[in-house]
Design a protein around this motif. Structure first.
Motif, PDB file in Angstrom:
ATOM      1  N   ASP A  50      37.099 -22.926 -73.605  1.00 52.97           N
ATOM      2  CA  ASP A  50      38.358 -23.085 -73.090  1.00 52.97           C
ATOM      3  C   ASP A  50      38.446 -23.676 -71.948  1.00 52.97           C
ATOM      4  OD1 ASP A  50      40.998 -22.797 -72.517  1.00 52.97           O
ATOM      5  OD2 ASP A  50      41.066 -20.682 -72.781  1.00 52.97           O
ATOM      6  N   PRO A  51      39.018 -24.838 -71.681  1.00 53.24           N
ATOM      7  CA  PRO A  51      39.279 -25.451 -70.223  1.00 53.24           C
ATOM      8  C   PRO A  51      39.834 -24.676 -69.449  1.00 53.24           C
ATOM      9  CG  PRO A  51      40.065 -27.073 -72.151  1.00 53.24           C
ATOM     10  CD  PRO A  51      39.729 -25.714 -72.734  1.00 53.24           C
ATOM     11  N   ALA A  52      40.753 -23.721 -70.021  1.00 48.87           N
ATOM     12  CA  ALA A  52      41.370 -22.908 -68.886  1.00 48.87           C
ATOM     13  C   ALA A  52      40.366 -21.777 -68.560  1.00 48.87           C
ATOM     14  CB  ALA A  52      42.525 -22.515 -69.378  1.00 48.87           C
ATOM     15  N   ASP A  53      39.105 -21.469 -68.810  1.00 44.15           N
ATOM     16  CA  ASP A  53      38.445 -20.253 -68.533  1.00 44.15           C
ATOM     17  C   ASP A  53      37.392 -20.938 -67.374  1.00 44.15           C
ATOM     18  OD1 ASP A  53      36.363 -18.450 -68.214  1.00 44.15           O
ATOM     19  OD2 ASP A  53      36.347 -18.096 -70.394  1.00 44.15           O
ATOM     20  N   ALA A  58      32.800 -23.518 -65.168  1.00 43.45           N
ATOM     21  CA  ALA A  58      31.972 -23.536 -63.874  1.00 43.45           C
ATOM     22  C   ALA A  58      30.481 -23.528 -64.226  1.00 43.45           C
ATOM     23  CB  ALA A  58      32.178 -22.450 -62.900  1.00 43.45           C
ATOM     24  N   ALA A  59      30.290 -22.689 -65.164  1.00 43.29           N
ATOM     25  CA  ALA A  59      28.854 -22.616 -65.766  1.00 43.29           C
ATOM     26  C   ALA A  59      28.503 -23.803 -66.627  1.00 43.29           C
ATOM     27  CB  ALA A  59      28.826 -21.262 -66.756  1.00 43.29           C
ATOM     28  N   VAL A 100      40.049 -28.332 -66.153  1.00 37.17           N
ATOM     29  CA  VAL A 100      38.831 -28.342 -65.711  1.00 37.17           C
ATOM     30  C   VAL A 100      38.744 -28.966 -64.140  1.00 37.17           C
ATOM     31  CG1 VAL A 100      37.534 -28.524 -67.805  1.00 37.17           C
ATOM     32  CG2 VAL A 100      37.921 -30.459 -66.513  1.00 37.17           C
ATOM     33  N   SER A 101      39.862 -29.895 -63.884  1.00 39.31           N
ATOM     34  CA  SER A 101      39.674 -30.494 -62.617  1.00 39.31           C
ATOM     35  C   SER A 101      40.242 -29.389 -61.343  1.00 39.31           C
ATOM     36  CB  SER A 101      40.639 -31.660 -62.680  1.00 39.31           C
ATOM     37  OG  SER A 101      41.897 -31.179 -62.653  1.00 39.31           O
ATOM     38  N   ALA A 102      40.598 -28.302 -62.084  1.00 37.95           N
ATOM     39  CA  ALA A 102      41.017 -27.155 -61.007  1.00 37.95           C
ATOM     40  C   ALA A 102      39.880 -26.311 -60.574  1.00 37.95           C
ATOM     41  CB  ALA A 102      42.032 -26.263 -61.619  1.00 37.95           C
TER      42      ALA A 102
END
Ligand code: DC
Length: 232
Positions: A50-53, A58-59, A100-102
């Motif tokens: 999930d891109p929001a996870d 990060a992993a 993901v850019s966040a």
């Protein structure tokens, strides 16, 4: 003498069209940094993350094998060696890229790559944090804006031309949401650098905006491009 131009601003303001044309007219290298975040977004989607996870993203970030290349002068983006330059334009990849850019771990890697690509060349880069973070000493920083309705209309036409079913209102809403997300995130939010020049492209054609940027650049380093030539 090498120079660098940072073009930041919200999505759909015409940054890439203008940056690409300025690079072509001045013989500089063009780097669309958004394409790199898009490739990471696509990677998350393909890996079922999930891109929001933020933790999972990060992993995953160190495994995303994102590379940038140039074919016939045009930037291509590769993910694990596969050319994903077209795929990353899909709306669900746009949404994933914004998420993901966040993630700071993603940004650190991308910024490192962007600086490495820029080294030793004249460059025109477009993105959200070029003037504030990637190239703090850029020769010229432009903050390109355009009214949301103008940006949405442009995007709507693009999507319709490729047969996407989105309505104008859906496109406008997605643009407003991305603006909100991009400018309120904690890591390198979209903001105008103090020494950036704001250019409002709402009522400008691409050629007029290109001329404006070339004029600003000439003001810094002297004549930069021959007359004539159109923005592509
Ligand atoms: O410019 P674009 O729409 O292709 O960018 C895709 C996403 O990546 C967008 O949500 C903002 C983000 N981005 C960023 O955070 N920093 C950049 N330098 C470029 C893009």
């Amino acid at each position: 003498m090498t120079f660098s131009v940072a073009i930041d601003g919200p999505s759909g303001a015409g940054k890439s069209t203008i940056a690409r044309a300025v690079a072509r007219r001045t013989g500089a290298l063009y780097l669309d940094t958004g394409a790199m975040y898009r490739a990471v977004g696509l990677y998350a989607l393909e890996r079922g993350v999930d891109p929001a996870d933020a933790e999972k993203v990060a992993a995953l970030a160190p495994d995303a094998d994102v590379k940038v290349g140039y074919e016939a002068g045009l930037q291509r983006v590769y993910l694990g060696g596969r050319d994903v330059s077209e795929e990353i334009r899909r709306p669900e990849v746009s949404a994933a890229a914004s998420k993901v850019s966040a993630v700071p771990e993603v940004r650190v890697r991308m910024v490192e790559m962007q600086r490495a690509i820029a080294k030793g060349h004249s460059v025109v880069m477009d993105g959200r944090d070029i003037g504030t973070c990637v190239l703090p000493d850029a020769t010229l920083k432009v903050f390109l804006v355009a009214a949301p309705a103008v940006r949405a209309a442009r995007r709507f036409r693009e999507l319709r031309s490729v047969g996407a079913p989105d309505t104008y209102l859906e496109v406008l809403e997605a643009i407003l949401k991305r603006d909100r997300d991009d400018s309120t995130r904690a890591a390198s939010p979209l903001r105008k650098a103090e020494d950036a020049v704001e250019v409002d492209a709402s009522d400008l054609t691409a050629d007029e905006a290109v001329r404006e940027v070339l004029k600003l650049l000439s003001g810094r380093i002297g004549p930069v491009a021959p007359e004539g030539g159109e923005a592509r």
